[in-house]
Motif scaffolding. Structure first.
Motif, PDB file in Angstrom:
ATOM      1  N   ASN A   1      25.632 -83.832 -38.046  1.00 29.32           N
ATOM      2  CA  ASN A   1      25.559 -84.214 -36.637  1.00 29.32           C
ATOM      3  C   ASN A   1      26.515 -83.335 -35.853  1.00 29.32           C
ATOM      4  OD1 ASN A   1      28.299 -85.641 -36.302  1.00 29.32           O
ATOM      5  ND2 ASN A   1      27.436 -86.670 -38.093  1.00 29.32           N
TER       6      ASN A   1
ATOM      7  N   LYS B   1      29.081 -90.727 -41.703  1.00 32.05           N
ATOM      8  CA  LYS B   1      27.936 -91.645 -41.847  1.00 32.05           C
ATOM      9  C   LYS B   1      26.917 -91.502 -40.721  1.00 32.05           C
ATOM     10  CE  LYS B   1      30.384 -95.258 -44.255  1.00 32.05           C
ATOM     11  NZ  LYS B   1      30.930 -96.554 -44.199  1.00 32.05           N
ATOM     12  N   ASN B   2      26.678 -90.323 -40.283  1.00 34.06           N
ATOM     13  CA  ASN B   2      25.700 -90.140 -39.218  1.00 34.06           C
ATOM     14  C   ASN B   2      24.830 -88.923 -39.540  1.00 34.06           C
ATOM     15  OD1 ASN B   2      24.255 -90.011 -36.886  1.00 34.06           O
ATOM     16  ND2 ASN B   2      25.974 -89.418 -35.572  1.00 34.06           N
TER      17      ASN B   2
ATOM     18  N   GLU C   1      21.735 -87.048 -38.580  1.00 36.87           N
ATOM     19  CA  GLU C   1      20.748 -86.939 -37.501  1.00 36.87           C
ATOM     20  C   GLU C   1      19.559 -86.102 -37.979  1.00 36.87           C
ATOM     21  OE1 GLU C   1      22.615 -85.385 -34.000  1.00 36.87           O
ATOM     22  OE2 GLU C   1      23.950 -87.100 -33.847  1.00 36.87           O
TER      23      GLU C   1
END
Ligand code: ATP
Ligand code: MG
Length: 747
Positions: free
Chosen positions: A643, A649-650, A652
């Motif tokens: 991201n 924890k992301n 995209e």
């Protein structure tokens, strides 16, 4: 997990996360994306794609780099079907280097903030771990030089708080018994424009902040420095001057001093580093006003000894008057008569900035040479050695506004991508064709046209209306035709979309010319050469480096000298073409929104073609690097940024997908699945497997036939279609090679 769509019986179900993308049943972008996402969410950041490693930045600390992992991925425990890990790649390169006695190179690529530099550092630690028994002091140094290089070569950008602003090629040398004997750092393409100009919210090189945060008061008095906020080049990013950051930079300063001392730097040398950094800060405070005299030109606003000019001159051991003269005037030789002319405001400001940039660039080059002197391989006569190189460049950048710096960095990334395409696709497909092995359905995004447009020297002069200009114009027009112009681009600003279809990027061409010009006038060079400080004078005089190479930074200056065009040693021993041929620059980008060539700008550029430009320096550095890489066995690590903001924890989807597409991961997975990733010369294959496993076959004089027999006897019948015998080599799928390796280990 609910939004993941998996094929019911494909290997992409959560129960059986697939460690190798080329083993997936469905091989399209979506399937690959979902697989990577599922793995990422289970903290499995590494995935194989055949023999390439995909590494997604975890954006958080993971407990997977401990002693246990070092041990697990030690080359002695190496197994081709080992868990994907950055240590695994290092282990494999080390194993191959030892067994084949051949140089290896690991190319780490990915956009800015994807984790290239971190991966590089982890690998260095693993190499140090694998060659136990060497000098502990030396191993410590190899690890410790990174923070020092980062202090001088990295900066905060909007894409990465610790972004590399130079390319680093670290070459570790090993003895035949695997001991590390030394290393050489080669620095390329430092983004020196950052010293004088930073984008909003971006910082200058870390070293400046740590100087202000960490230098003791007496040192600051000696350098005539007040607090950082007083100086122009320190102001672009106020968060870097915050209390918290200052604490961090103070710590960094102490560490840097420790490392510098451990490099056996003398006190005088440490002083010089400080003097040059402070001189840059004061020099960039020098301002000019239009002269009231009859000769025109400009005057220096404050040329008193306690003004910025006087302090800079003092720190650089220069005569105040001679520095002042060199900043505001220049001399031209008219048929033997030397005429002194005054500079315009623009020329004087350009000159001042060029001087600050050159000082920083050369200081950086000098520091690298000092490091090299200390860690240089100690080779005894007759001892054979091999090396492992790791390339870590400044990653691809796509920002809201992209300028000249992005274009330079992205061109380098394009060139590296092109090299990878060569290794992974073009050469591969050509080899199969040669060997008569069918290989259909392999497509990849060929970026040859982009390279053609930007990298290849264009010999003809670019004048408005010339054939060459028209060609560029046509290419540009066709590029424009494929995209819609964003409506918010002001008509007066030349914009140019360069990269591939799915990967458009717009560059604001404002200031391209100024930034590309890299002129340090001979007056300024002479002035600096005249310094009574030996180091400063030396920095502007050509000398051979400890490795016998001419450093990139020195080279830049060398090219701007008058006289015969110098030639550089080619990595393969040949001599490169004349620098004149490399005087290719950004003329092709000077196309305005309506597709018209910007005539005056072109003329201006053509007029300055005798001077070396930033772009031609980048091109030369890149050619030099590629020359090194072509003569070694390459390994590839693709780093991926999950991201934009590097938030843990992301994952995209869109962001990752974009990177998968432009790095051609799908194509790589296909070519690795359908192709024969492992290939070995017959003599090597027989040496490795035949003697220990089937000594009888070794008696056959036909090496190809012997190889066939060994394979048929060794591998299960279901694998019999998974190898091919070429003219000189045997081609195997990864699992065939794994099977052979396992047999060997059992023996
Ligand atoms: P650039 O091209 O701008 O130099 P880069 O690809 O070298 O970018 P890094 O500086 O290596 O990117 O990584 C950016 C940040 O991401 C690091 O400062 C660190 O915070 C985090 N990071 C990267 N890799 C890891 C890792 N393996 N474990 C933990 N954090 C990581
Ligand atoms: Mg980096």
């Amino acid at each position: 997990m609910a939004n993941l769509v998996f094929d019911r019986d494909s290997r992409t179900s959560m129960d059986t996360l697939c460690t190798d993308l080329s083993q997936l049943d469905r091989l399209d972008e979506q399937a690959i994306l979902q697989q990577l996402k599922a793995r990422y969410e289970a903290d499995q950041i590494y995935t194989k794609c055949g023999d390439i490693l995909i590494a997604i930045n975890p954006c958080k600390e993971l407990p997977i780099f401990s002693e246990k992992e070092h041990e697990e991925h030690d080359w002695k425990n190496y197994s081709p079907d080992g868990v994907p890990h950055v240590f695994h790649i290092a282990g494999r390169a080390y194993q191959q280097m030892r067994e084949m006695h051949a140089n290896q190179v690991i190319l780490v690529s990915g956009e800015s903030g994807s984790g290239k530099t971190e991966s590089t550092k982890l690998m260095v630690k693993h190499f140090v771990h694998m060659c136990h028994g060497g000098s502990k002091e030396f191993h410590d140094k190899i690890v410790k030089i990174n923070p020092l290089l980062e202090a001088f070569g990295n900066a905060k950008t909007v894409m990465n708080h610790n972004s590399s602003r130079f390319a680093k090629y670290l070459e570790l040398s090993f003895r035949e018994d695997g001991h590390m004997t030394g290393a050489v750092v080669r620095d390329y393409m430092i983004e020196k424009s950052r010293v004088v100009l930073q984008n909003e919210s971006e910082g200058n090189f870390h070293i400046f902040y740590s100087l202000f945060a960490g230098a003791p008061p007496e040192r600051m008095r000696e350098l005539n420095l007040k607090s950082a906020a007083n100086y122009k080049i320190m102001q672009s990013c106020s968060s870097l001057l915050s209390k918290e950051q200052t604490r961090m930079y103070k710590k960094m300063y102490e560490e840097q001093m420790d490392v510098l001392e451990s490099l056996d730097m003398e006190i005088e040398e440490l002083d010089n580093i400080h003097f040059i950094l402070a001189a840059i800060i004061h020099l960039t405070e020098v301002t000019f006003i239009d002269s009231q005299g009859t000769e025109g030109g400009v005057d220096i606003v404050n040329s008193q000894p306690d003004g910025p000019l006087g302090i800079a001159a003092d720190l650089l051991d220069l005569q105040l008057e001679s520095l002042g003269h060199a900043l505001i005037s220049m001399t031209t030789d008219f048929a033997g008569t030397v005429v002194r002319r005054f500079k315009s405001m623009e020329q004087a400001e350009d000159g001042r900035d060029a001087m600050a940039k050159a000082l920083y660039e050369r200081l950086f080059g000098w520091l690298v040479r000092q490091i090299n002197q200390d860690i240089h391989p100690q080779k005894k006569r007759g001892e054979s050695a091999a090396s492992i190189g790791i390339l870590d460049i400044a990653g691809f950048e796509k920002m809201k506004t992209n300028s000249f710096e992005q274009l330079c960095i992205n061109m380098v990334n394009e060139r590296l991508q092109n090299f990878m395409n060569d290794c992974l696709f073009k050469i591969e497909l050509a080899i199969y064709k040669d060997e008569g092995i069918a290989m259909d359905n392999i497509t990849f995004e060929n970026n040859d046209p982009t390279i053609e447009l930007f990298m290849k020297p264009k010999s003809s002069t670019l004048r408005p209306g010339s054939e060459c200009t028209k060609r560029i114009f046509r290419q540009t027009r066709s590029a424009f035709a494929r995209v819609e112009l964003p409506s918010d681009i002001p008509c007066s600003v030349a914009k140019y979309g360069v990269f591939r279809r799915r990967h458009w990027i717009w560059y604001d061409a404002d200031q391209f010319l100024e930034k590309n010009r890299d002129m340090l006038s001979k007056e300024l060079v002479n002035c600096l050469k005249g310094s009574t400080n030996e180091l400063i004078s030396d920095l502007f005089t050509i000398k051979k480096g400890p490795t016998g190479t001419i450093s990139a930074t020195q080279y830049n200056w060398r090219a701007s000298r008058k006289g015969p065009v110098p030639v550089l040693p080619h990595p393969k021993g040949r001599l490169t073409s004349k620098l004149a041929q490399l005087a290719c620059d950004l003329r092709g980008t000077l196309v305005n929104k309506c597709g018209k060539v910007d005539g005056p700008a072109l003329t201006k550029l053509t007029a300055s073609k005798d001077h070396k430009t930033v772009v031609s320096y980048f091109q030369q550095s890149m050619s030099d690097l590629l020359g090194k890489m072509r003569v070694a066995e390459p390994f590839f690590i693709r780093c991926i940024k999950p991201n934009f903001g590097l938030v843990p924890k992301n994952f995209e989807d869109q962001k990752v997908l974009e990177q998968l597409v432009y790095t051609g991961v799908t194509g790589i997975a296909k070519i690795r699945r359908d192709g024969y990733a492992v290939r070995r010369d017959y003599p090597y294959f027989l040496l490795r497997y035949c003697r220990p496993l089937w000594p009888d076959a070794a008696k056959l004089s036909d090496t190809k036939e012997a190889t066939r027999l060994v394979l048929l006897k060794s591998i299960p019948q279901s694998y019999h279609q998974d190898f091919r015998l070429g003219k000189y080599k045997v081609f195997m799928k990864e699992h065939v090679s794994v099977c052979m390796e396992k047999l060997l280990f059992k023996k």
